[in-house]
Motif scaffolding. Structure first.
Motif, mmCIF file in Angstrom:
data_model
loop_
_atom_site.group_PDB
_atom_site.id
_atom_site.type_symbol
_atom_site.label_atom_id
_atom_site.label_comp_id
_atom_site.label_asym_id
_atom_site.label_seq_id
_atom_site.Cartn_x
_atom_site.Cartn_y
_atom_site.Cartn_z
ATOM 1 N N VAL A 14 -26.910 -25.699 -27.888
ATOM 2 C CA VAL A 14 -27.827 -26.838 -27.763
ATOM 3 C C VAL A 14 -29.214 -26.450 -28.286
ATOM 4 C CG1 VAL A 14 -28.947 -28.447 -26.201
ATOM 5 C CG2 VAL A 14 -26.551 -27.834 -25.848
ATOM 6 N N ALA A 15 -29.856 -25.496 -27.626
ATOM 7 C CA ALA A 15 -31.181 -25.062 -28.058
ATOM 8 C C ALA A 15 -31.104 -23.944 -29.086
ATOM 9 C CB ALA A 15 -31.989 -24.589 -26.850
ATOM 10 N N GLY A 16 -29.998 -23.181 -29.092
ATOM 11 C CA GLY A 16 -29.892 -22.037 -29.984
ATOM 12 C C GLY A 16 -29.908 -22.430 -31.448
ATOM 13 N N GLY A 62 -18.579 -29.641 -24.506
ATOM 14 C CA GLY A 62 -17.233 -29.126 -24.322
ATOM 15 C C GLY A 62 -16.318 -29.335 -25.504
ATOM 16 N N ASP A 63 -16.853 -29.831 -26.599
ATOM 17 C CA ASP A 63 -16.041 -30.188 -27.757
ATOM 18 C C ASP A 63 -16.574 -29.447 -28.977
ATOM 19 O OD1 ASP A 63 -14.623 -31.402 -29.803
ATOM 20 O OD2 ASP A 63 -15.786 -33.265 -29.738
ATOM 21 N N GLU A 64 -15.858 -28.409 -29.425
ATOM 22 C CA GLU A 64 -16.324 -27.612 -30.559
ATOM 23 C C GLU A 64 -16.483 -28.464 -31.814
ATOM 24 O OE1 GLU A 64 -14.093 -24.365 -33.049
ATOM 25 O OE2 GLU A 64 -15.029 -23.378 -31.334
ATOM 26 N N GLY A 65 -15.549 -29.383 -32.026
ATOM 27 C CA GLY A 65 -15.669 -30.268 -33.169
ATOM 28 C C GLY A 65 -16.919 -31.113 -33.118
ATOM 29 N N GLY A 66 -17.388 -31.417 -31.912
ATOM 30 C CA GLY A 66 -18.589 -32.218 -31.747
ATOM 31 C C GLY A 66 -19.862 -31.422 -31.884
ATOM 32 N N PHE A 67 -19.935 -30.246 -31.240
ATOM 33 C CA PHE A 67 -21.211 -29.522 -31.255
ATOM 34 C C PHE A 67 -21.362 -28.583 -32.445
ATOM 35 C CE2 PHE A 67 -18.883 -26.415 -28.418
ATOM 36 C CZ PHE A 67 -19.093 -25.260 -29.147
ATOM 37 N N LEU A 68 -20.269 -28.318 -33.200
ATOM 38 C CA LEU A 68 -20.392 -27.460 -34.372
ATOM 39 C C LEU A 68 -20.301 -28.224 -35.687
ATOM 40 C CD1 LEU A 68 -18.421 -24.130 -33.751
ATOM 41 C CD2 LEU A 68 -20.884 -24.477 -33.905
ATOM 42 N N LEU A 83 -24.282 -35.327 -36.924
ATOM 43 C CA LEU A 83 -25.526 -35.303 -36.149
ATOM 44 C C LEU A 83 -25.745 -33.967 -35.444
ATOM 45 C CD1 LEU A 83 -25.789 -38.895 -34.633
ATOM 46 C CD2 LEU A 83 -27.202 -37.848 -36.418
ATOM 47 N N ALA A 84 -24.697 -33.149 -35.320
ATOM 48 C CA ALA A 84 -24.869 -31.814 -34.759
ATOM 49 C C ALA A 84 -25.547 -30.871 -35.738
ATOM 50 C CB ALA A 84 -23.516 -31.240 -34.342
ATOM 51 N N TRP A 124 -27.270 -34.541 -29.350
ATOM 52 C CA TRP A 124 -25.854 -34.710 -29.698
ATOM 53 C C TRP A 124 -25.046 -33.504 -29.244
ATOM 54 C CZ3 TRP A 124 -22.933 -38.579 -31.964
ATOM 55 C CH2 TRP A 124 -21.642 -38.209 -32.355
ATOM 56 N N ARG A 125 -25.557 -32.300 -29.517
ATOM 57 C CA ARG A 125 -24.819 -31.091 -29.123
ATOM 58 C C ARG A 125 -24.685 -31.001 -27.613
ATOM 59 N NH1 ARG A 125 -27.972 -29.176 -33.492
ATOM 60 N NH2 ARG A 125 -29.546 -28.265 -32.116
ATOM 61 N N ALA A 126 -25.706 -31.416 -26.876
ATOM 62 C CA ALA A 126 -25.618 -31.403 -25.411
ATOM 63 C C ALA A 126 -24.577 -32.393 -24.918
ATOM 64 C CB ALA A 126 -26.980 -31.721 -24.803
ATOM 65 N N ALA A 127 -24.501 -33.549 -25.568
ATOM 66 C CA ALA A 127 -23.547 -34.581 -25.150
ATOM 67 C C ALA A 127 -22.115 -34.199 -25.478
ATOM 68 C CB ALA A 127 -23.894 -35.906 -25.812
ATOM 69 N N HIS A 128 -21.921 -33.225 -26.394
ATOM 70 C CA HIS A 128 -20.576 -32.805 -26.802
ATOM 71 C C HIS A 128 -20.371 -31.324 -26.511
ATOM 72 C CE1 HIS A 128 -21.312 -36.511 -29.057
ATOM 73 N NE2 HIS A 128 -20.008 -36.667 -29.093
#
Length: 375
Positions: free
Chosen positions: A261-263, A200-206, A210-211, A194-198
């Motif tokens: 993503v991996a961090g 460029g979107d802080e709201g998505g990866f943070l 599912l993030a 999920w984080r990889a797919a988002h």
């Protein structure tokens, strides 16, 4: 839980996590680049410590999953026997008193005309309280930004509580530990995807569910694994030392936005490794520094919820544009001291008494039983 000895290691990890969050938020408000700390250690070093507070939240997620699962196993013997009603009431007893107090305080301060406590996005003011109480503040932030400064921290509470709304129902529906392990594994895999797919979107990866669910799922899985493991021994100690070193290197080397993503997964797995044998015996904090971190850990929920209330007040009285140099360090000390004092007062005089009052009305399978003599 009555009669349970606290784990000093868990309290230390929670204390470290909340301190990283507090430093991160203070540095956003009052950039520490012109202070004696930066002159002594260099701005790059200070920034490396202060910029990654979201990793502290990742650690919280793992610790939360570990504790919730471990407590459920001790209380009900197996997750398949979990009492969903009692689970929800116990969770509400811990979460809701402080949450309601925070909402009342922020709404009153906003109504008094203090700008930093008011909702900034037009047309969503009524949604902020609703999102806080129904656990989709993270969705609101992803959609509209940090719409209310002190209530922004509720994004992580939203993630946790949605997970825990489903947790007992999943345990009852799946029943077999193997099926629950499959669901946890799916969430653990879904997180970095999920984080990889988002990216460029802080709201998505943070902030997205599912993030973040993978951190809680890793904590739950760690509690299940720890139940099967024997004493840790030297090999586990070496592994935990390596995990701690790797976590420190990851934290200091890259901003979370560049390694999310991996961090996040690596930080969660490192935290899980440190928890594997936590609580097997009564571990105690030695020395004032460890004891201090332990105190922060015991008050981490109150500190997390109310520290932006303190920081918002400081920003109102001392606007960041007018504070330069080492005056920021004085404000940092005041911020930490005031946050700690308010958290301690709320915990002692309000949250803990309410928590105990509610829980005393629930039957506790772990309460000491009176033995009946055999005839």
């Amino acid at each position: 839980m009555q009669g349970q000895i606290r784990s000093a290691r868990i309290d230390f990890l929670r204390g470290l996590s909340i301190l990283l969050v507090l430093l991160h938020h203070f540095n956003i408000a009052y950039r520490l680049d012109d202070t004696a700390l930066s002159a002594l250690f260099g701005w790059d070093a200070v920034r490396a410590v202060a910029r990654n507070g979201n990793y502290g939240v990742t650690m919280f997620f793992v610790i939360s999953g570990f504790l919730i699962t471990g407590h459920a196993l001790r209380r009900w013997g197996s997750l398949a026997a979990i009492d969903a009603r009692a689970f929800y009431i116990r969770r509400a007893a811990r979460i809701l008193p402080c949450l309601l107090l925070l909402l009342v305080a922020v709404n009153l301060l906003g109504a008094a005309g203090i700008a930093i406590f008011q909702t900034r996005a037009p047309g969503v003011a009524w949604q902020v309280d609703l999102a806080a109480l129904t656990f989709w503040m993270n969705v609101l932030i992803a959609r509209d930004g940090w719409v209310n400064y002190p209530l922004g921290v509720l994004w992580s509470l939203s993630v946790e509580e949605v997970f825990y709304l489903a947790f007992p129902l999943l345990c009852l529906a799946l029943r077999r530990p193997a099926w629950l392990a499959v669901v946890l594994a799916a969430l653990i895999v879904a997180g970095p995807l999920w984080r990889a797919a988002h990216a460029g979107d802080e709201g998505g990866f943070l902030y997205a569910y599912l993030a973040c669910f993978d951190g809680i799922a890793i904590g739950c899985a760690t509690a299940l694994l720890a139940r099967r493991l024997g004493p840790g021994g030297r090999r586990l100690a070496v592994l935990q030392s390596a995990a701690a070193g790797g976590m420190a290197g990851l934290y200091l080397q890259w901003p979370i936005g560049a390694a999310h993503v991996a961090g996040v997964t690596a930080m969660a797995l490192g935290t899980a490794t440190l928890l594997l044998d936590a609580g097997r015996a009564a571990d105690r904090a030695h020395g004032p520094v460890l004891a201090g971190f332990g105190w922060l850990g015991r008050h981490s929920y109150e500190l997390y919820l109310f520290h932006l209330l303190v920081l918002g007040g400081l920003r109102t009285v001392f606007p960041p544009r007018g504070v330069v140099g080492d005056a920021k360090l004085l404000l940092l000390a005041a911020f930490l001291a005031l946050s700690a004092a308010i958290a301690a007062a709320i915990a002692r005089c309000y949250a803990e008494p309410l928590n105990r009052w509610i829980r005393r009305r629930l039957p506790d399978p772990l309460a000491p039983q009176v033995a009946v003599p055999e005839r």
